[in-house]
Design an enzyme around this catalytic site. Structure first.
Site, PDB file in Angstrom:
ATOM      1  N   CYS A   1       0.835  -1.209   0.000  1.00  0.00           N
ATOM      2  CA  CYS A   1       0.000   0.000   0.000  1.00  0.00           C
ATOM      3  C   CYS A   1       0.869   1.257   0.000  1.00  0.00           C
ATOM      4  O   CYS A   1       1.459   1.566  -1.012  1.00  0.00           O
ATOM      5  CB  CYS A   1      -1.009  -0.050   1.141  1.00  0.00           C
ATOM      6  SG  CYS A   1      -2.448   0.956   0.776  1.00  0.00           S
TER       7      CYS A   1
ATOM      8  N   HIS B   1      -3.737  -4.791   0.145  1.00  0.00           N
ATOM      9  CA  HIS B   1      -3.109  -5.405   1.325  1.00  0.00           C
ATOM     10  C   HIS B   1      -3.248  -6.923   1.237  1.00  0.00           C
ATOM     11  O   HIS B   1      -4.233  -7.470   1.753  1.00  0.00           O
ATOM     12  CB  HIS B   1      -3.813  -4.943   2.604  1.00  0.00           C
ATOM     13  CG  HIS B   1      -3.617  -3.511   2.938  1.00  0.00           C
ATOM     14  ND1 HIS B   1      -2.688  -3.075   3.849  1.00  0.00           N
ATOM     15  CD2 HIS B   1      -4.238  -2.395   2.492  1.00  0.00           C
ATOM     16  CE1 HIS B   1      -2.739  -1.755   3.952  1.00  0.00           C
ATOM     17  NE2 HIS B   1      -3.676  -1.329   3.139  1.00  0.00           N
TER      18      HIS B   1
ATOM     19  N   GLU C   1      -1.841  -9.054   2.913  1.00  0.00           N
ATOM     20  CA  GLU C   1      -1.701  -9.683   4.234  1.00  0.00           C
ATOM     21  C   GLU C   1      -3.052 -10.061   4.849  1.00  0.00           C
ATOM     22  O   GLU C   1      -3.129 -10.975   5.657  1.00  0.00           O
ATOM     23  CB  GLU C   1      -0.920  -8.777   5.191  1.00  0.00           C
ATOM     24  CG  GLU C   1      -1.600  -7.465   5.607  1.00  0.00           C
ATOM     25  CD  GLU C   1      -1.318  -6.300   4.663  1.00  0.00           C
ATOM     26  OE1 GLU C   1      -0.967  -6.551   3.489  1.00  0.00           O
ATOM     27  OE2 GLU C   1      -1.467  -5.133   5.100  1.00  0.00           O
TER      28      GLU C   1
HETATM   29  N1  GLN Z   1      -1.832   6.709   2.895  1.00  0.00           N
HETATM   30  C1  GLN Z   1      -1.964   5.996   1.659  1.00  0.00           C
HETATM   31  C2  GLN Z   1      -3.317   6.224   1.015  1.00  0.00           C
HETATM   32  O1  GLN Z   1      -4.250   6.608   1.682  1.00  0.00           O
HETATM   33  C3  GLN Z   1      -1.714   4.517   1.857  1.00  0.00           C
HETATM   34  C4  GLN Z   1      -2.641   3.861   2.825  1.00  0.00           C
HETATM   35  C5  GLN Z   1      -2.140   2.553   3.351  1.00  0.00           C
HETATM   36  O2  GLN Z   1      -0.957   2.252   3.321  1.00  0.00           O
HETATM   37  N2  GLN Z   1      -3.031   1.730   3.862  1.00  0.00           N
HETATM   38  O3  GLN Z   1      -3.485   6.041  -0.160  1.00  0.00           O
END
Ligand code: GLN
Length: 531
Positions: free
Chosen positions: A381, A507, A509
């Site tokens: 992410c 994600h 995970e």
């Molecule tokens: N802050 C980033 C976004 O909002 C990534 C978010 C995250 O890593 N879950 O796009």
């Protein structure tokens, strides 16, 4: 089976006793007997969901396939049961009140005074039964500790349900039995008090689970049973074990699942089939060689902040027959000057998700080191977004490339909000959340990991790879190998000239379970051990 059975799990004495793990472990044993089991968590706080909470407050924020930001215990439920949870599996006080207040404003209560009993408790009870069509067992974990003001409406609902459901419902209470070193004794008094508190609220627990460091003497167990009004064999001991995945076996040894069935008036039948679970544990225990992975993130001092990532790496290590040695580096403490020193001893680098500016430079430094030294590197992410920014700056030479999350006026907004998102004002619930489809290019690393072109993984972010730069990246060697088929949004980036260098906007995970490790993590660890 006709009637759904309800098991309520409460906790006393102290928090952090592992109610979630005990619930998941009991759920596992019942599932291994062929029943359809789900576990839900009631959280007594007033936030509508944990989405806006700092990880220091709440640990990791888990995300369900249907897009609910949820308590991290749901991650345990999924990892143990291998069955997806949904928005119905996590309900907070805030959500209960929100629904009741909205109904009140709508005029649904026909002029009645709206009260905790019956309106709030009715709404809690409605939420308990929402999952009943699809499951034989609903295990409901009540967050917090008995005695907290906040959990009273939940416990009152449990009391009512116990009365209404009769034999289809039991209560399990988890407590702590401390060891007093000076007296060389285990003390059961806090347990007795905690059960008294429950009894005052009208709830007699049917089963007690005692968390202890070492096995308690039978006399103590007998004493607890007597004072707490619980049958002796229904006092289960949950002794500390090396990993959470051994807890189901600890409970099985004491026949907790059989006791549960018996108390619910069900046939006990043959033993649960835990063969696949045991295979996993055997494989885990027989791994001797290490794989050293480092997680670069902002919340490294907090044990639970990256729970799903830790567990996904654990699963991946086991399926690669390696013992995971996981270290963490605070992204605020790493820079281009010390990256080599901190990272060269590692077999693989994971760059964590996150929000906001802090720690971004450290993540960029770690990624640069990985790319230039060809260390397997996995960006999750924000980690993926940092891979894009690093590549833009140091390979494409786009000075001032950034995410607009940190620099709204960046010269090159390689990570940006979509036009449609630009007028968002509410931080709660304004993200791309839950499972989205992703189509993978057949010549990609991601495809070779998943062994298929179509996957669904869960998201939790606002910002996206800016498609205007896509061609430039591709030509310079960072490929966009996964994209959402409906929106064309970039989901996966890779540098094929590196051994294993991949970032996912989603994600992965969240979907890794004991019996179904996430393929990207398995592939990453395989690369880290040099295969
Ligand atoms: N802050 C980033 C976004 O909002 C990534 C978010 C995250 O890593 N879950 O796009």
């Amino acid at each position: 089976m006709t009637d759904t059975k309800y098991i309520f799990v409460t906790g006393g004495v102290v928090s952090s006793l592992g109610k979630g793990i005990v619930s998941a472990s009991l759920g596992k044993l019942l599932q291994a007997r062929g029943y359809r089991v789900t576990i839900q968590k009631f959280d007594p706080y007033i936030n509508v969901d944990p989405g806006t909470m700092n990880p220091y407050e709440h640990g990791e924020c888990y995300v369900t396939a249907d897009g609910r930001e949820a308590d991290l215990d749901l991650g345990h439920y999924e990892r143990f049961l291998n069955v997806p949870t949904s928005k119905y599996n996590n309900v907070t006080t805030g959500r209960i009140y929100k629904t009741v207040i909205e109904r009140e404003r709508h005029g649904d209560y026909l002029g009645a005074t709206v009260q905790v009993i019956p309106h709030i408790t009715d709404e809690i009870k409605r939420n308990v039964s929402l999952l009943k069509e699809d499951f034989d067992f609903i295990i409901s974990e009540i967050g917090g500790t008995v005695g907290d003001i906040e959990s009273l409406p939940f416990l009152e609902s449990v009391r009512q349900l116990k009365r209404e459901l009769g034999r289809n419902c039991i209560c399990v209470h988890l407590t702590y039995v401390p060891y007093i070193a000076a007296a060389k004794e285990y003390k059961t008094k806090p347990t007795q008090h905690s059960v008294k508190q429950l009894q005052e609220l009208g709830i007699q627990p049917d089963i007690l689970v005692l968390r202890t460091e070492k096995l308690l003497h039978r006399d103590l167990v007998r004493k607890v049973a007597l004072f707490c009004n619980v049958e002796e064999e229904a006092v289960i001991q949950s002794v500390d074990v090396p990993t959470i995945y051994e807890v189901p076996l600890v409970l099985q040894e004491q026949e907790m699942d059989a006791i549960v069935l018996h108390k619910l008036g069900m046939e006990v039948g043959s033993e649960p089939d835990m063969s696949l679970w045991n295979d996993f544990l055997r494989r885990k225990d027989s791994a001797t060689e290490e794989v050293r992975i480092v997680l670069v993130g902002k919340y490294v001092t907090l044990q639970d902040a990256y729970k799903s990532i830790d567990e996904a790496l654990n699963h991946a290590a086991v399926y690669n027959d390696r013992r995971l040695v996981l270290s963490r580096i605070n992204s605020e403490e790493i820079n281009e000057g010390n990256a080599a020193e901190l990272l060269s001893g590692m077999d693989g680098i994971v760059v964590a998700p996150g929000f906001g500016e802090r720690g971004i430079d450290g993540k960029l430094a770690a990624i640069r080191f990985a790319r230039e030294n060809d260390k397997p590197c996995f960006g999750l992410c924000l980690g993926m977004q940092c891979m894009v920014i690093e590549f833009a700056r140091n390979v494409l030479g786009l000075e001032g490339a950034h995410t607009t999350e940190v620099d709204e006026k960046a010269l090159h907004k390689v990570i940006d909000l979509l036009e449609t998102q630009k007028n968002i004002i509410n931080l709660g619930g304004s993200m791309r959340l839950g499972a989205y489809a992703c189509v993978l290019r057949e010549d990609s690393l991601a495809y070779s990991a998943y062994q298929k072109a179509f996957v669904k993984e869960r998201h939790r972010h606002r910002y996206e790879f800016n498609g205007d730069y896509r061609e430039m990246f591709e030509e310079a060697g960072m490929k966009c190998t996964g994209e959402n088929p409906d929106s064309g949004l970039v989901e996966v980036v890779e540098i094929p000239s590196r051994r294993w260098f991949l970032g996912s906007q989603y994600h992965p995970e969240y979907t890794s379970t004991v019996l179904n490790p996430n393929p990207l993590f398995v592939s990453f660890v395989r690369a880290a051990i040099g295969e």
